[in-house]
Design a protein around this motif. Structure first.
Motif, short mmCIF file in Angstrom:
data_model
loop_
_atom_site.label_atom_id
_atom_site.label_comp_id
_atom_site.label_asym_id
_atom_site.label_seq_id
_atom_site.Cartn_x
_atom_site.Cartn_y
_atom_site.Cartn_z
N MET A 93 0.83 -1.21 0.00
CA MET A 93 0.00 0.00 0.00
C MET A 93 0.86 1.25 0.00
SD MET A 93 -1.48 -0.44 3.88
CE MET A 93 -2.63 0.91 3.81
N ASP A 94 0.30 2.37 -0.44
CA ASP A 94 1.05 3.62 -0.50
C ASP A 94 1.30 4.19 0.89
OD1 ASP A 94 1.11 3.44 -3.19
OD2 ASP A 94 -0.20 5.16 -3.60
N GLY A 95 2.32 5.01 0.98
CA GLY A 95 2.71 5.57 2.27
C GLY A 95 2.05 6.89 2.61
N ASP A 96 1.07 7.31 1.83
CA ASP A 96 0.49 8.64 2.07
C ASP A 96 -0.95 8.56 2.56
OD1 ASP A 96 -0.64 7.68 -0.21
OD2 ASP A 96 0.05 9.29 -1.52
N LEU A 97 -1.38 7.37 2.96
CA LEU A 97 -2.73 7.12 3.46
C LEU A 97 -3.83 7.30 2.42
CD1 LEU A 97 -2.46 8.42 7.13
CD2 LEU A 97 -3.03 6.11 6.43
N GLN A 98 -3.44 7.26 1.14
CA GLN A 98 -4.48 7.29 0.11
C GLN A 98 -5.15 5.93 0.01
OE1 GLN A 98 -2.26 9.25 -3.29
NE2 GLN A 98 -4.13 10.46 -3.25
N HIS A 99 -4.43 4.91 0.45
CA HIS A 99 -5.00 3.57 0.51
C HIS A 99 -5.44 3.32 1.94
CE1 HIS A 99 -2.23 2.40 -3.09
NE2 HIS A 99 -3.32 3.03 -3.48
N GLU A 200 -7.38 11.85 -0.02
CA GLU A 200 -6.32 12.79 -0.40
C GLU A 200 -5.05 12.39 0.32
OE1 GLU A 200 -5.73 15.57 -2.27
OE2 GLU A 200 -7.57 15.06 -3.34
N ARG A 201 -3.92 12.76 -0.24
CA ARG A 201 -2.65 12.57 0.39
C ARG A 201 -2.65 13.21 1.78
NH1 ARG A 201 2.55 12.21 -0.28
NH2 ARG A 201 3.05 10.74 -1.94
N LEU A 202 -2.11 12.54 2.80
CA LEU A 202 -2.08 13.12 4.14
C LEU A 202 -1.18 14.35 4.16
CD1 LEU A 202 -2.97 12.77 7.13
CD2 LEU A 202 -0.86 11.50 7.48
MG MG Z 1 -0.43 9.12 -3.42
#
Ligand code: MG
Ligand code: UDP
Length: 309
Positions: A93-99, A200-202
């Motif tokens: 999973m992505d590291g920006d909490l979009q997932h 959205e990206r955190l």
């Molecule tokens: Mg992202």
């Protein structure tokens, strides 16, 4: 106890890594029958991501990290995490909490039902710009029609669960141009998709720009299909046939009307058109040639500078 590995590629995510660890930990607090590990892959970040990861891993034993020697890109980062994961299932999973980590229990549930691959579709939230939405849709349409793998609309994001068996298969791929969602779809096994709304990206900003999107699109097509080469050949046949018809008409016309058809403008346009077409076709062949060139060197997909497990 079964173990779940979470793989998170991180490029300039200093503001997000602590939060995503927190969220995942909360999820697993509610799933007490599973052990888990979080493998962060620092893909040559230029900010303080590495320092944050070291702090986190000192504090929590479930946090592990891999540090690349430089930026290798999102796909190699995910691959590195999977190569090193020890779980019975691996979730990337992505590291920006979009997932959303809240989806993890549902993914695990599907896995327990016997699915080897649980992939996710992204449905768009309202805030995502019209441009990004459209380009993304177009990308998958183009990809699916030009590629030999069936990549459903909405794409199958890079948020997915793979059973250890599927991860093993993934480990043995040594393609230079990694396109994991295509490989996942290509390898088969029992697969199921679930959808989620991307947030959205955190914090920080997306590193995907238009140029990267095009590179990604080209990779997705050329890594799976030689259809563009066939397309080039078909175009060649089509225009040869047309020119025979055109030439015939011209000859007949000059016999009947007993005059020459003049016109340098149409001549120039034809030259320009076919010049362009030939360049495009050469370009397509060049792309494949370049891929062979890169592949025969067999360079690794990534270089690890440091890791903590
Ligand atoms: Mg992202
Ligand atoms: N990422 C990476 N290497 C890169 C670019 C991105 O590891 O060169 C990671 C990034 O940290 C994030 C994920 O890949 O966890 C997705 O990137 P991003 O959020 O920039 O893409 P978007 O969500 O806009 O598609």
């Amino acid at each position: 106890m079964k173990k779940i590995s979470i793989v998170i590629p991180a490029y300039n995510e200093e503001g997000n890594v602590a939060m995503i660890h927190q969220k995942i930990k909360e999820v697993f607090d509610g799933l007490s029958s599973y052990d888990f590990e979080i493998i962060f892959v620092n893909d040559g970040s230029r900010d303080n991501t590495q320092q944050k990861l070291e702090e986190l891993s000192n504090q929590y034993e479930e946090v592990k990290f891999i540090e690349f020697s430089r930026n290798f890109g999102h796909q190699p980062a995910v691959k590195a995490g999977m190569d090193n994961a020890q779980g019975n299932a691996v979730i990337s999973m992505d590291g920006d909490l979009q997932h959303p980590p809240e989806l993890i229990p549902e993914m695990i549930k599907k896995w327990e039902e016997g699915y080897d691959v649980v992939f996710t579709f992204r449905t768009y939230p309202k805030e995502i710009s019209f441009f990004k939405r459209k380009t993304s849709d177009l990308f998958y349409k183009l990809l699916s029609s030009l590629s030999d793998v069936n990549l459903t609309k909405g794409g199958g994001s890079d948020f997915r669960l793979l059973d250890a068996r599927a991860v093993d298969v993934m480990r043995n791929f040594n393609e230079d141009d990694l396109f994991l969602r295509g490989l996942t779809s290509w390898m088969g096994f029992k697969q199921i998709g679930i959808d989620f709304t991307a947030a959205e990206r955190l914090s920080g900003k997306s590193s995907y720009n238009l140029k990267k999107m095009f590179t990604f699109a080209f990779t997705g097509i050329t890594a799976f299909s030689v259809k563009p080469l066939y397309l080039a050949a078909y175009l060649g046949f089509l225009f040869s046939a047309l020119s025979v018809v055109g030439y015939g008409t011209y000859v007949i016309h000059s016999f009947i009307a007993k005059t020459e058809i003049s016109g340098w403008a149409s001549l120039i346009m034809t030259i320009v058109f076919f010049g362009g077409l030939q360049l495009i076709i050469l370009g397509i062949m060049g792309i494949y040639l370049g891929k062979i060139f890169k592949q025969v060197k067999e360079r690794p997909n990534y270089i690890i500078k440091n890791k903590k497990f």
